[in-house]
Motif scaffolding. Structure first.
Motif, PDB file in Angstrom:
ATOM      1  N   UNK A  23       0.833  -1.199   0.000  1.00 49.49           N
ATOM      2  CA  UNK A  23       0.000   0.000   0.000  1.00 49.49           C
ATOM      3  C   UNK A  23       0.868   1.250   0.000  1.00 49.49           C
ATOM      4  N   UNK A  24       0.275   2.358  -0.347  1.00 51.00           N
ATOM      5  CA  UNK A  24       0.996   3.629  -0.325  1.00 51.00           C
ATOM      6  C   UNK A  24       1.419   3.957   1.103  1.00 51.00           C
ATOM      7  N   UNK A  25       2.461   4.758   1.226  1.00 46.72           N
ATOM      8  CA  UNK A  25       2.925   5.175   2.544  1.00 46.72           C
ATOM      9  C   UNK A  25       1.815   5.884   3.306  1.00 46.72           C
ATOM     10  N   UNK A  26       1.009   6.668   2.597  1.00 43.78           N
ATOM     11  CA  UNK A  26      -0.085   7.394   3.242  1.00 43.78           C
ATOM     12  C   UNK A  26      -1.043   6.413   3.900  1.00 43.78           C
ATOM     13  N   UNK A  27      -1.420   5.370   3.154  1.00 48.16           N
ATOM     14  CA  UNK A  27      -2.355   4.391   3.700  1.00 48.16           C
ATOM     15  C   UNK A  27      -1.712   3.570   4.818  1.00 48.16           C
ATOM     16  N   UNK A  28      -0.432   3.274   4.687  1.00 44.10           N
ATOM     17  CA  UNK A  28       0.265   2.541   5.738  1.00 44.10           C
ATOM     18  C   UNK A  28       0.287   3.350   7.037  1.00 44.10           C
ATOM     19  N   UNK A  29       0.557   4.648   6.922  1.00 44.47           N
ATOM     20  CA  UNK A  29       0.558   5.503   8.108  1.00 44.47           C
ATOM     21  C   UNK A  29      -0.834   5.595   8.724  1.00 44.47           C
ATOM     22  N   UNK A  30      -1.844   5.685   7.877  1.00 40.32           N
ATOM     23  CA  UNK A  30      -3.222   5.754   8.359  1.00 40.32           C
ATOM     24  C   UNK A  30      -3.565   4.506   9.168  1.00 40.32           C
ATOM     25  N   UNK A  31      -3.179   3.338   8.655  1.00 44.29           N
ATOM     26  CA  UNK A  31      -3.441   2.085   9.371  1.00 44.29           C
ATOM     27  C   UNK A  31      -2.599   1.991  10.639  1.00 44.29           C
ATOM     28  N   UNK A  32      -1.358   2.464  10.568  1.00 43.80           N
ATOM     29  CA  UNK A  32      -0.513   2.494  11.771  1.00 43.80           C
ATOM     30  C   UNK A  32      -1.163   3.363  12.840  1.00 43.80           C
ATOM     31  N   UNK A  33      -1.724   4.506  12.428  1.00 38.52           N
ATOM     32  CA  UNK A  33      -2.402   5.375  13.374  1.00 38.52           C
ATOM     33  C   UNK A  33      -3.575   4.687  14.043  1.00 38.52           C
ATOM     34  N   UNK A  34      -4.324   3.898  13.286  1.00 38.87           N
ATOM     35  CA  UNK A  34      -5.438   3.146  13.876  1.00 38.87           C
ATOM     36  C   UNK A  34      -4.938   2.153  14.915  1.00 38.87           C
ATOM     37  N   UNK A  35      -3.820   1.509  14.612  1.00 40.44           N
ATOM     38  CA  UNK A  35      -3.247   0.551  15.568  1.00 40.44           C
ATOM     39  C   UNK A  35      -2.761   1.250  16.833  1.00 40.44           C
ATOM     40  N   UNK A  36      -2.094   2.399  16.662  1.00 45.18           N
ATOM     41  CA  UNK A  36      -1.606   3.141  17.827  1.00 45.18           C
ATOM     42  C   UNK A  36      -2.767   3.669  18.663  1.00 45.18           C
ATOM     43  N   UNK A  37      -3.843   4.070  17.997  1.00 42.30           N
ATOM     44  CA  UNK A  37      -4.995   4.594  18.725  1.00 42.30           C
ATOM     45  C   UNK A  37      -5.575   3.546  19.670  1.00 42.30           C
ATOM     46  N   UNK A  38      -5.505   2.300  19.269  1.00 43.40           N
ATOM     47  CA  UNK A  38      -6.007   1.221  20.128  1.00 43.40           C
ATOM     48  C   UNK A  38      -5.144   1.039  21.368  1.00 43.40           C
ATOM     49  N   UNK A  39      -3.895   1.511  21.293  1.00 41.01           N
ATOM     50  CA  UNK A  39      -2.962   1.351  22.406  1.00 41.01           C
ATOM     51  C   UNK A  39      -2.950   2.584  23.319  1.00 41.01           C
ATOM     52  N   UNK A  40      -2.833   3.782  22.705  1.00 44.13           N
ATOM     53  CA  UNK A  40      -2.646   5.000  23.509  1.00 44.13           C
ATOM     54  C   UNK A  40      -3.872   5.904  23.511  1.00 44.13           C
ATOM     55  N   UNK A  41      -4.888   5.549  22.753  1.00 47.02           N
ATOM     56  CA  UNK A  41      -6.083   6.385  22.668  1.00 47.02           C
ATOM     57  C   UNK A  41      -6.052   7.275  21.442  1.00 47.02           C
ATOM     58  N   UNK A  42      -7.186   7.397  20.780  1.00 48.99           N
ATOM     59  CA  UNK A  42      -7.263   8.167  19.536  1.00 48.99           C
ATOM     60  C   UNK A  42      -6.779   9.599  19.729  1.00 48.99           C
ATOM     61  N   UNK A  43      -7.088  10.193  20.881  1.00 48.40           N
ATOM     62  CA  UNK A  43      -6.735  11.597  21.109  1.00 48.40           C
ATOM     63  C   UNK A  43      -5.232  11.812  21.252  1.00 48.40           C
ATOM     64  N   UNK A  44      -4.491  10.749  21.449  1.00 47.35           N
ATOM     65  CA  UNK A  44      -3.038  10.862  21.620  1.00 47.35           C
ATOM     66  C   UNK A  44      -2.254  10.471  20.378  1.00 47.35           C
ATOM     67  N   UNK A  45      -2.949  10.243  19.279  1.00 47.02           N
ATOM     68  CA  UNK A  45      -2.297   9.979  17.992  1.00 47.02           C
ATOM     69  C   UNK A  45      -2.565  11.185  17.094  1.00 47.02           C
ATOM     70  N   UNK A  46      -1.493  11.805  16.624  1.00 50.18           N
ATOM     71  CA  UNK A  46      -1.605  13.037  15.835  1.00 50.18           C
ATOM     72  C   UNK A  46      -1.384  12.668  14.373  1.00 50.18           C
ATOM     73  N   UNK A  47      -2.479  12.218  13.770  1.00 46.86           N
ATOM     74  CA  UNK A  47      -2.422  11.649  12.428  1.00 46.86           C
ATOM     75  C   UNK A  47      -2.630  12.732  11.386  1.00 46.86           C
ATOM     76  N   UNK A  48      -1.515  13.150  10.778  1.00 47.95           N
ATOM     77  CA  UNK A  48      -1.547  14.145   9.706  1.00 47.95           C
ATOM     78  C   UNK A  48      -1.261  13.490   8.358  1.00 47.95           C
TER      79      UNK A  48
END
Length: 394
Positions: A13-38
Motif C-alpha cells: 500500500x501507499x505510505x499514506x495508507x500505511x501511516x493511516x493504518x498504523x495510526x489506527x493501531x496506535x490509537x487502540x494502544x494510547x487512545x485516539x486523542x493521543x495519535x496526531x495523524x496528519x
C-alpha cells in the motif's frame, strides 16, 4: 499464477495508507486523542447543509429512478447543470456533452490517462505530485511516467527541467493546482508560460500535447488567491475534478472529466474517455450523488476552519525553525525535514505519535507532508511535540 504486478500493488500500500493504518493501531494502544495523524487528506469540515437537504429531498423521490443506472457518461440534466456552473464561473460556453461523470478524481484521471496514451507515449508529471499518478499512468494506461523535479523555492513549475524531459514521445503533462502536497497555487504567469511552452512543443513535434489538470482542490484557496482556469489559457486541456474536497464527500466518489470542445480531436478524445471508462469497468457514477452535486454547484464547506489550521500550523512550525513555503490552497503543509533523509525524520516523528508523510513519496525528498484537515485542537496539542522533535536536531 496471478498477475504479479497487480499482486505487488495490493501487497504494498501507499505510505499514506500505511501511516493511516498504523495510526489506527496506535490509537487502540494510547487512545485516539493521543495519535496526531496528519497522514491523509480526509476533510474534517462537514459537507454544507445544502448537501444533506439535497439528499433528503432526492430520497423522497422515485427510488427506482434514484438508485437506477444513468447514462454511462452521467445523467444529461446533471451534466448540463455542471456545465452551466462552469460557464457562469469561468466565462466558458460548455454543454453537458463536454462532461463525463466519474467515480471521483481517481477514476477521472485513470480515464484521461488511458484515453490519451498510445504505445510508447510518455506523460510528464510535475513534482511534487500525488503518488498514485505513477500507478495510474504506468499500470493503468500503459504509458511511461516522466518525473520533473520541483522548484523547491516556491513550488511553481521548474520549466528548465520540464523542457529537458520533453521529446517527441511526450503526449501529456499533468498539473495539480492547488497542489497536493505543497499547497502551492500556480500563478497566471506560470500557466501562461506553460501554455506557451506546450504550444511550441506541439509545433515542434507535430502532434497534440494534452495538459491534464487535476483540480480537486480548486475552491480551497485562501487570502483572496485566484486559481487560473487552465482551459482558458491552453486549448488542449483536459480537466479532472472531484467533489471530495470542496463538498467534503470523499467517500461518495463523484467527479468528472471535462473535455473542452476546443481541445484537439475533441470528439475522438471524449469518445476515448468514455471508452476508457468502459474498459476500466465504470458503468456510471453514483446516481444519487450525481443529482446531489448538481444541486450544490459552487458550494464549499467552511474554508475558514482550514485557514485557521493553516495559519496556526505554519506560524507555529516556522517559529520553531522549520522552513516551509506558505500554502495558498488545499489543506497541506510541506515543510523541509530537519535532516536530509526525510524517511528517517518521519520515522523519528513516530516516537511522538506524529504521523507525517515523507516528501520522497511525492517526488520531493527532504520534505514532509502534513495534512491539516484535522480538528484545530489536534494542531494545538501537536505543536509542542513538533518542538520536542526539533530540539533533537539542535
Amino acid at each position: 499464477m496471478v498477475n504479479q504486478s497487480m499482486a505487488a500493488l495490493g501487497n504494498n500500500r501507499s505510505t499514506i495508507r500505511e501511516l493511516f493504518e498504523y495510526g489506527n493501531q496506535r490509537a487502540a494502544v494510547v487512545g485516539r486523542e493521543n495519535v496526531f495523524d496528519f497522514s491523509i487528506g480526509n476533510p474534517s469540515v462537514p459537507a454544507p447543509d445544502a448537501v444533506r437537504q439535497a439528499i433528503l429531498e432526492e430520497a423522497a423521490g422515485d427510488p427506482v429512478v434514484l438508485h437506477g443506472y444513468t447514462s454511462a457518461q452521467g445523467a444529461a440534466d446533471v451534466r448540463t447543470a455542471l456545465a452551466d456552473d462552469l460557464n457562469r464561473r469561468f466565462g466558458t460556453a460548455y454543454t453537458g456533452d463536454s462532461l463525463y461523470l466519474t467515480v471521483g478524481a481517481a477514476a477521472a484521471l485513470s480515464c484521461a490517462f488511458k484515453a490519451v496514451a498510445c504505445p510508447g507515449d510518455e506523460i510528464a508529471v510535475l513534482a511534487p505530485y500525488f503518488p498514485e499518478y505513477l500507478m495510474f499512468i504506468e499500470s493503468g494506461a500503459g504509458a511511461k511516467a516522466v518525473v520533473v523535479p520541483p522548484s523547491v523555492q516556491d513550488f511553481q513549475i521548474n520549466f528548465d527541467a520540464l523542457e529537458e524531459r520533453m521529446n517527441e514521445h511526450t503526449k501529456a503533462v499533468v498539473i495539480n493546482s492547488p497542489n497536493n502536497p505543497s499547497g502551492a497555487v500556480y500563478s497566471e504567469q506560470t500557466i501562461r508560460r506553460l501554455s506557451e511552452l506546450l504550444q511550441e512543443k506541439e509545433k515542434q513535434y507535430g502532434h497534440p500535447i494534452y495538459l491534464i489538470s487535476d483540480e480537486p482542490y480548486r475552491e480551497l484557496v485562501y487570502d483572496g488567491v485566484q486559481v487560473p482556469f487552465a482551459p482558458n489559457f491552453y486549448d488542449d486541456t483536459i480537466v479532472c475534478y472531484s467533489y471530495s474536497k470542496s463538498l467534503s464527500l470523499p467517500g461518495e466518489r463523484i467527479g468528472y472529466v471535462l473535455v473542452p470542445p476546443q481541445a484537439a480531436d475533441s470528439a475522438d478524445l471524449y469518445a476515448a474517455v468514455c471508452g476508457a471508462g468502459r474498459a476500466l469497468g465504470y458503468v456510471c457514477a453514483p446516481s444519487l450523488f450525481q443529482r446531489v452535486v448538481a444541486r450544490c454547484t459552487g458550494l464549499t464547506g467552511d474554508l475558514a476552519v482550514y485557514q485557521t489550521n493553516r495559519d496556526l500550523l505554519y506560524n507555529g512550525l516556522t517559529a520553531m525553525g522549520y522552513r516551509c513555503v506558505k500554502p495558498a490552497g488545499a489543506f497541506y503543509l510541506f515543510p523541509q525535514t530537519l535532516e536530509p533523509d526525510d524517511r528517517a525524520f518521519c520515522e523519528r516523528a513516530k516516537k511522538y505519535d506524529l504521523l507525517v508523510v515523507p516528501g520522497a513519496d511525492f517526488g520531493a525528498p527532504g520534505h514532509m507532508r502534513i495534512s491539516y484537515c484535522v480538528k484545530t485542537e489536534t494542531i494545538r496539542r501537536a505543536l509542542p511535540l513538533f518542538e520536542k522533535l526539533a530540539e533533537e536536531y539542535r
